[in-house]
Design an enzyme around this catalytic site. Structure first.
Site, short mmCIF file in Angstrom:
data_model
loop_
_atom_site.label_atom_id
_atom_site.label_comp_id
_atom_site.label_asym_id
_atom_site.label_seq_id
_atom_site.Cartn_x
_atom_site.Cartn_y
_atom_site.Cartn_z
N HIS A 116 -9.57 1.04 4.90
CA HIS A 116 -8.30 1.28 5.61
C HIS A 116 -8.56 2.25 6.76
CE1 HIS A 116 -4.22 2.54 6.45
NE2 HIS A 116 -3.81 1.46 5.81
N GLU A 123 -5.44 -4.88 10.63
CA GLU A 123 -4.41 -3.86 10.84
C GLU A 123 -4.71 -3.10 12.13
OE1 GLU A 123 -2.47 -2.72 6.85
OE2 GLU A 123 -4.22 -1.45 7.12
N GLY A 168 2.76 -1.13 4.36
CA GLY A 168 2.79 0.29 4.05
C GLY A 168 4.23 0.74 3.80
N GLY A 169 4.84 1.34 4.83
CA GLY A 169 6.19 1.92 4.70
C GLY A 169 7.19 1.03 4.00
N SER A 177 3.36 -2.02 10.51
CA SER A 177 4.81 -2.04 10.73
C SER A 177 5.43 -3.42 10.45
CB SER A 177 5.16 -1.56 12.14
OG SER A 177 4.73 -0.22 12.31
N ASN A 216 0.87 -1.18 0.00
CA ASN A 216 0.00 0.00 0.00
C ASN A 216 0.91 1.23 0.00
OD1 ASN A 216 -1.83 2.02 0.48
ND2 ASN A 216 -2.31 1.39 2.58
N TRP A 217 1.03 1.84 -1.16
CA TRP A 217 1.96 2.98 -1.28
C TRP A 217 1.39 4.25 -0.65
CZ3 TRP A 217 4.09 2.75 -7.04
CH2 TRP A 217 4.77 1.54 -7.22
#
Ligand code: PEP
Length: 250
Positions: A96, A168, A234-235, A213, A9-10
């Site tokens: 989300h 999440e 994500g990151g 994370s 997920n950018w």
């Protein structure tokens, strides 16, 4: 069918050229990932066409990060599920926590979005998860159970087969705090048994991803859990080497 899956997920990151370079870097090393792992990229709307072209012919699938709760027409600024399908998307992330929190998405809106996604041949990646205060109050099972009942229980079995669930915990998203493998497995098992209450044995076939994370250093332990079928990242999805290292962690 339940599938090992890693989805990136950018979010609202990268300009188009940067996103194209990231997609190309991922495609260049995708052969390192075992072929039974489904890789999904969810770039911003503006990047879909370009990234779609780069991943075409590779095993990587394209996803959007959201879609409209309306079919078409005078909804300025919105992007419909049909448009996403026509851009080559196979998936769409829905619910989300950032959408729930900053854009006030409710289960009512999400019901409409899921129905439109499915009607247009997209598989929703439906996100659930509790906030820190809810976990601290021991309410995480209630919160996640309600998020599932209020949306997924409205689906038919045939529709549910196409849904991917992502757990999440909000307190673990972008914070560097990961749920322990034990915490994650506990709630993934709860999600599966909640789904079994409505959909019976189909629940065993539903892909349930962990997000929050997740990185190369913790993915292996998380993915080894019985009810964790992969990750929504994500990151760490913004660096090709990290993202692929996660995808190799099964
Ligand atoms: C996400 O928001 O989907 C996510 C899992 O983010 P991060 O990996 O950065 O915590």
């Amino acid at each position: 069918m339940r599938k090992k899956t890693v989805a990136g997920n950018w979010k609202m990151n990268t300009l188009i050229d940067e996103g194209a370079a990231l997609a190309k870097d991922i495609v260049d090393i995708i052969h390192e990932v075992p072929s039974d792992v489904q890789i999904i990229l969810a770039p911003p709307f503006t990047h879909l066409d370009r990234v779609g072209g780069i991943i075409s012919g590779s095993p990587v699938a394209l996803s959007a990060q959201n879609c409209a709760d309306k079919d078409k027409g005078a909804y300025t600024g919105e992007v419909s599920a049909a448009m996403l399908a026509s851009a080559g998307c196979r998936y769409v992330i829905l619910g989300h926590s950032e959408r729930r929190e900053y854009y006030h998405e409710t289960s009512a809106t999400l019901n409409d979005k899921i129905a439109l996604a499915l009607a247009n041949g997209l598989s929703p990646i439906f996100c659930v998860g509790e906030r820190l205060e809810e976990r601290e109050a021991g309410r995480h099972f209630d919160v996640v159970g309600n998020q599932i009942r209020e949306v997924l229980f409205n689906l038919t079995e045939e529709q549910m087969e196409k849904v991917v669930v992502a757990y999440e915990p909000v307190w673990a998203i972008g914070t560097g705090k990961t749920a322990t493998a034990e915490q994650a497995q506990e709630i993934h098992a709860f999600i599966r048994s909640t789904l079994a209450g409505k959909f019976g044995t189909l629940a065993e076939d539903i892909t349930i991803l962990y997000g929050g994370s997740c990185k190369p250093s913790n993915a292996r332990e998380l993915f080894a859990c019985k009810d964790i079928d992969g990750g929504l990242i994500g990151g760490a999805s913004l660096k090709a080497a990290d993202f692929i290292a996660i995808a190799k962690s099964f």
